[in-house]
Design a protein around this motif. Structure first.
Motif, PDB file in Angstrom:
ATOM      1  N   TYR A 179     126.045  38.584 -48.067  1.00  0.00           N
ATOM      2  CA  TYR A 179     126.450  39.587 -48.787  1.00  0.00           C
ATOM      3  C   TYR A 179     126.574  40.979 -47.743  1.00  0.00           C
ATOM      4  O   TYR A 179     127.566  41.746 -47.880  1.00  0.00           O
ATOM      5  N   THR A 239     130.667  40.425 -53.989  1.00  0.00           N
ATOM      6  CA  THR A 239     130.404  41.412 -54.594  1.00  0.00           C
ATOM      7  C   THR A 239     129.238  41.857 -54.913  1.00  0.00           C
ATOM      8  O   THR A 239     128.683  43.120 -55.097  1.00  0.00           O
ATOM      9  N   SER A 240     127.927  40.709 -55.155  1.00  0.00           N
ATOM     10  CA  SER A 240     126.842  41.328 -55.250  1.00  0.00           C
ATOM     11  C   SER A 240     125.860  40.162 -54.761  1.00  0.00           C
ATOM     12  O   SER A 240     126.202  39.178 -54.554  1.00  0.00           O
ATOM     13  N   SER A 292     121.945  45.245 -56.080  1.00  0.00           N
ATOM     14  CA  SER A 292     123.300  44.976 -55.431  1.00  0.00           C
ATOM     15  C   SER A 292     124.540  44.846 -56.499  1.00  0.00           C
ATOM     16  O   SER A 292     125.565  44.744 -56.047  1.00  0.00           O
ATOM     17  N   VAL A 293     124.229  44.630 -57.765  1.00  0.00           N
ATOM     18  CA  VAL A 293     125.231  44.495 -58.739  1.00  0.00           C
ATOM     19  C   VAL A 293     125.662  45.978 -59.147  1.00  0.00           C
ATOM     20  O   VAL A 293     124.964  46.561 -59.661  1.00  0.00           O
ATOM     21  N   ASP A 294     127.075  46.271 -59.083  1.00  0.00           N
ATOM     22  CA  ASP A 294     127.551  47.525 -59.033  1.00  0.00           C
ATOM     23  C   ASP A 294     127.386  47.961 -60.494  1.00  0.00           C
ATOM     24  O   ASP A 294     126.726  49.197 -60.414  1.00  0.00           O
TER      25      ASP A 294
END
Lengths: 296, 296, 296, 296
Positions: free
Chosen positions: B176, B186-187, C51-53
């Motif tokens: 990541y 993306t995550s 980390s998840v937007d």
């Protein structure tokens, strides 16, 4: 009317043909089989290459002729086998008989149905004859040992496959409900197909989970598949290992001799006296096959 | 008021029903179970096919009727089982009892929640009943042996899975940081999903590293996964192999007899005298199960 | 100035703290370790979710506070360990000491370097402490056995990995020459990456051969990979199986007793006389560990 | 004209060179080999990096010079080996001789044919020399054991590969007929390539079935591949396990001694009298290698 001489000649010819076509132990029979194998191989390569558009557009006519030549040869061979066989019906219904027939039919079928001609790759099965040539060689023994290990494991493997199928049906349906049609999981059969692609670690990627929960479930399925691949491997390995050890035990057994007084069989070759009846033993190294195992 | 005759009839009917539904050793019980299994299989196929849009738009009504028929049959069967069981509660809380209940509920739920109806594939678990039919056959023995090997390996496998999960979390986070969102990572959860897809060698390709360092790390992860798949396989194989050898040792043990004088158990069947006390031994082939192993 | 009482109180406090933090055999030490493990797990989950937007944009502040709280707790814990340890330097340089330090630093680093904060997943390594809690349980024994099998196989595995790397370099370069940049094989490193993706059967499909010769070579590489995965599996399996058998041999050895006259050790428990010196043997079931193996 | 002294000096120089270049047991020979290995490694890295466009456009001249330097060094080394070898022809035709030659030619070829220069990665094979340095170390023994296991399994593995190839040809053709060109299965060779990608569980996804029947067939092929990967693994594992056990049996045999009276070989080291002839036995721990196994 046929004279007796002519009749006898025919009979002798048929016998010789029989040896040529069916026997593999004679030199001529061996050569016949090897030529046959190469012909089969060539005919398969021809079919495979014919399917490539660029090659077919150039050499199409050549391949058509080749295909018909091969088919006529195999048809003639099949009829010969049928004619010279002592029991034609039992040949026709045997595994090789059926494969030999199926190897010729598709070309004739192709006259009526387009595309049917590709079925001639069934000829690949004729290549199994190669084992007949190698009859007395090592390979067959190895193949038999492999086959034996697989047959011995068939119950375990069927239980295993049953468990895999149940997992795949349930996981497939759950993914259908989680991901839905917009992510490629358009129906349960298709989702089951995805589950098989995943659990076997093939992973084409034509269908792949995109939601977070879907990816979580997919991860579990992958780890499951990763862990349970161990099971069939373990089964077959254990089976092969045991067969292996058995063979070595057998070899060792050949190092035992029998007592001719009391008919016991487990005496070491160096033994001077029978350990059961005390009789003096011969020094002969005669192998003993009928011994009943009492040591693993 | 019930007459005693009527009462007795009911009791006998209940007993007969019990034998039919729960027993698998009688002929009628066997037939009942086989019919039940096919019904379950058909109901699963119906659910699976119903999810295909083309089929559902054509035969939707048929599948709805089929689904309700199956559900009513299974509901009736569940209630019967509950009624005739000697201890209804213990049946209801047993594995098969819970699965039987779960196999009927989803259709009723689907009246209130759309989509819930697909949960009926839980019925696939009912197919495990197949093992009851095969109760006395080989398969169950094999399944038990597999299960035993897996249970014996459970600690090793959990240690292994723990190590895999730690690897996957750390590698996922590093990817990541290396690849970043523009390359699909993306995550961190998504990167961990990618790491699992990679280490299990599934490799969908929906997310794939594009930077040089990312590909280097991915290569390391792949080789790691490639090498450590050996571990669960090795564990299960060793377990199965050992179980296998144990079984053969047991078989061999059945070829030993006991001395009735000194109560020692490791005498070969052909022995005429006890090797410990010298007593004359019987010739009987009586099996000896209580022998304590002193040879592996 | 400290009074002796106060001093002694401090020393006793330090000892008690030491037991709490470092020991796992006492009840309080166990509880401390379990609480610590859950804290570590929570802090890792926090980093992963952060980390998840979508989650970060909503609960960003909450996660920042959580992260700093966890870091401060771990910093305090690290300093405490350093303070109460009898030899602070040897703790600081031990594996756990270094991991404990690395688990706190990234958050501080993140003040200066953006993105550095994710390095806190190194905390995942702290979870290895779980083995300390389970110190006396089965898992560690199993892990040790696995580790032993892997260490015993390290030479074989390194030879194997060397062969895989050589294959991958040569095949990668050949594919670079065959396929060329227009089909995705833009450089040799990238082609080697493809070869690793292929030989490990991961198969992302981000790079795939399109020419006929390229596909032929790729097929060979796949079959090679398919066949040689057998090698590490075989190595580890054989190692585990042998370790397994060794353990069982050891167990069996515990069923032997010693002769106190001639000091030989391989007498069956039921033996009445020493088979070497003829002395009468005791009936005691005393275990015998120092026996030298002479049966596999 | 050369004086005898000069002649002798040359001869002695040649001998010393021979020891330096061919021997690995002396210190200087070892150092030479290690330097050589690093040179080979550097030259391979140079070739690999040169293929990356960004690097080549910047440091192209540097890499050209490096490549020519390495080639000249290796050419000089090859000629030296040829010159000092006692039998130059047998060196030139040996495996290492051919590899040494092939490692230099491509650079010269690249003067005439563009792209040929990449063939220098054949140099990777020169790295096999590493085994010569490690000649006396464990690795070689392990490699030999691995090699032995593979050689012992070669018949079984060839039978297995034959079965895989037959499966792949037949399944490939069937998928060509089922899916057809519009779904990517444009020719039989390409379909066979797809079948190999699938059965080895690589699964690029560049070609994937889209019809329902195609997916059904593909699923079968996957499960087949998933199940039969067990076979090579099982073969190699069993072979390694048996080799392993053999080695331990051999080790144990070293714990036996011979009777010098009757020449029997299976006496335990602690035995005081021969169990066959009753002669007093020596206490010597002399190893006994020529013993014929009669215990597995």
């Amino acid at each position: 009317m046929e004279s007796p001489d002519e009749f006898q000649f025919l009979r002798r010819f048929r016998t010789r043909l029989y040896i040529l076509v069916f026997e593999t132990n004679t030199r001529s029979g061996r050569i016949f089989d090897i030529v046959l194998l190469w012909t089969i191989l060539l005919s398969i390569i021809a079919v495979v290459l014919e399917s490539v558009d660029e090659i077919n557009s150039k050499y199409g006519t050549f391949f058509s002729i080749a295909e018909w030549t091969f088919t006529l040869i195999f048809t003639f061979e099949y009829l010969t086998r049928l004619f010279i066989s002592r029991r034609p019906l039992s040949y026709a219904l045997s595994f090789y008989g059926i494969v030999d027939l199926l190897a010729t039919i598709p070309t004739y079928l192709a006259l009526f149905f387009a595309g049917g001609g590709y079925l001639v790759v069934i000829r690949a099965l004729r290549l199994l004859r190669v084992f007949r040539i190698l009859k007395l060689s090592r390979q067959l023994g190895e193949a038999q040992m492999l086959g034996k290990a697989l047959v011995a494991s068939r119950h375990k493997i069927s239980v295993f496959l049953g468990a895999v199928l149940a997992t795949v049906i349930i996981m497939g349906t759950m993914m259908y409900m989680i991901e839905g049609g917009e992510n490629g999981f358009t129906s349960i059969p298709r989702s089951i197909y995805w589950a098989i692609v995943t659990i076997t670690t093939v992973g084409y990627g034509d269908i792949a989970p995109t939601t977070v929960i879907g990816q979580l479930f997919a991860s579990m399925l992958m780890l499951m598949g990763y862990a349970i691949i161990a099971v069939p491997t373990g089964i077959v390995t254990a089976e092969i290992a045991v067969t292996h050890v058995d063979q070595q035990v057998k070899k060792r057994d050949e190092n035992y001799k029998s007592c001719e007084e009391c008919l016991t069989h487990d005496h070491e070759l160096k033994a001077k006296f029978c350990k059961y009846c005390g009789a003096v033993m011969k020094k002969s190294r005669r192998k003993n096959v009928s011994r009943d195992y009492d040591i693993l």
